[in-house]
Enzyme design. Sequence first.
Site, PDB file in Angstrom:
ATOM      1  N   HIS A 232       5.522   4.241   1.348  1.00  0.00           N
ATOM      2  CA  HIS A 232       4.969   3.986   0.014  1.00  0.00           C
ATOM      3  C   HIS A 232       5.985   4.328  -1.092  1.00  0.00           C
ATOM      4  O   HIS A 232       6.448   3.469  -1.820  1.00  0.00           O
ATOM      5  CB  HIS A 232       3.723   4.850  -0.212  1.00  0.00           C
ATOM      6  CG  HIS A 232       2.664   4.727   0.822  1.00  0.00           C
ATOM      7  ND1 HIS A 232       1.903   3.583   1.006  1.00  0.00           N
ATOM      8  CD2 HIS A 232       2.207   5.619   1.737  1.00  0.00           C
ATOM      9  CE1 HIS A 232       1.032   3.784   1.980  1.00  0.00           C
ATOM     10  NE2 HIS A 232       1.193   5.006   2.445  1.00  0.00           N
TER      11      HIS A 232
HETATM   12  O1  RIB Z   1      -1.510   6.452  -1.092  1.00  0.00           O
HETATM   13  C1  RIB Z   1      -0.169   6.768  -0.824  1.00  0.00           C
HETATM   14  C2  RIB Z   1       0.343   7.756  -1.816  1.00  0.00           C
HETATM   15  O2  RIB Z   1      -0.417   8.968  -1.745  1.00  0.00           O
HETATM   16  C3  RIB Z   1       1.795   8.188  -1.550  1.00  0.00           C
HETATM   17  O3  RIB Z   1       2.424   8.531  -2.749  1.00  0.00           O
HETATM   18  C4  RIB Z   1       1.637   9.405  -0.697  1.00  0.00           C
HETATM   19  O4  RIB Z   1       2.746  10.291  -0.792  1.00  0.00           O
HETATM   20  C5  RIB Z   1       0.429  10.035  -1.336  1.00  0.00           C
HETATM   21  O5  RIB Z   1       0.870  10.763  -2.476  1.00  0.00           O
END
Ligand code: RIB
Length: 313
Positions: A243
């Site tokens: 992500h």
């Molecule tokens: O949903 C994914 C996000 O939430 C990413 O930034 C992960 O690190 C959590 O913070």
Amino acid sequence: MAARKIIIDTDPGQDDAVAILLALASPEDVDVLGITAVAGNVPLDLTAKNARIVCELAGKPDVPVFAGCDRPLRRDLVTAEHVHGKTGLDGPDLPDPTMPLQVQHAVDFIIDTLRNHDAGTVTLCPLGPLTNIATVFQKAPDVVDRVQEIVLMGGAYFEVGNITPAAEFNIYVDPEAADIVFKSGAPIVVMPLDVTHKALVTKTRNDAFRALGTGAGTAVAEMTDFFERFDKEKYGSAGAPLHDPCVTAYLIRPDLFSGRHINVEIETTSELTMGMTVADWWGVTDRPANALFIGDLDADGFFDLLTQRLARL
Ligand code: RIB
Ligand code: CA
């Protein structure tokens, strides 16, 4: 072209760690003015510790790390140990940091930095709940117009939710903060689950990290080995979704990404859909566009970039 000045606001988290490593491995592209920790994946004391662990893993103990808000603006903190493990960086066995945590509060660091640099020259890169950023905008409204761009990981449209059926974790943890940021008028680029779920660490890609034979490469391989459990079980994914590194990669190679300028609003009233990013992808309203909402990436190009840069550490 001069390196882009950035502040990384983060809740490490294995994927945050990879995003930070990519940034610190790319000084010709991004100049990390500081890293600000926020409560999210794990509580603030751990995110502030993990941010320093990652800086030292990158061999960059001089990057200033600041602690920020330890809970959302109004709601109780929701954490994600079920995804990231008790420490937030489960997977590799990394040493505790020796570099100090800065005394200044993260919110004041961000305000001072935006005021002390020419307007439009500092980019904010939130990788966790938007509590610090919203608090900055509430405490110092004058700095909103000084922000060059906000490039954040959060939200979802076609992918819908990963923490509830409707909401992505970063937005869900502090929807009021997200609402303030998305209504601020600052230029925003959003990396939602729609694109991050296409950045999967397959075995081949994980093997490439390990084959680097470096501390950073092996640690990233071990982090993503640990981190992928949740998504493999829930989505049957082919590997861990990276992500947050999508944010850093966008700063370096925006051509790897594509999206649309659309209106995005945040659900802050219904508990059923709390924290949902209501993205007008199909332009069915006359609500003004307030964000570049990224929907796709060149995944091979992304992983080539990431692996090449990690090899530098
Ligand atoms: O949903 C994914 C996000 O939430 C990413 O930034 C992960 O690190 C959590 O913070
Ligand atoms: Ca994060």
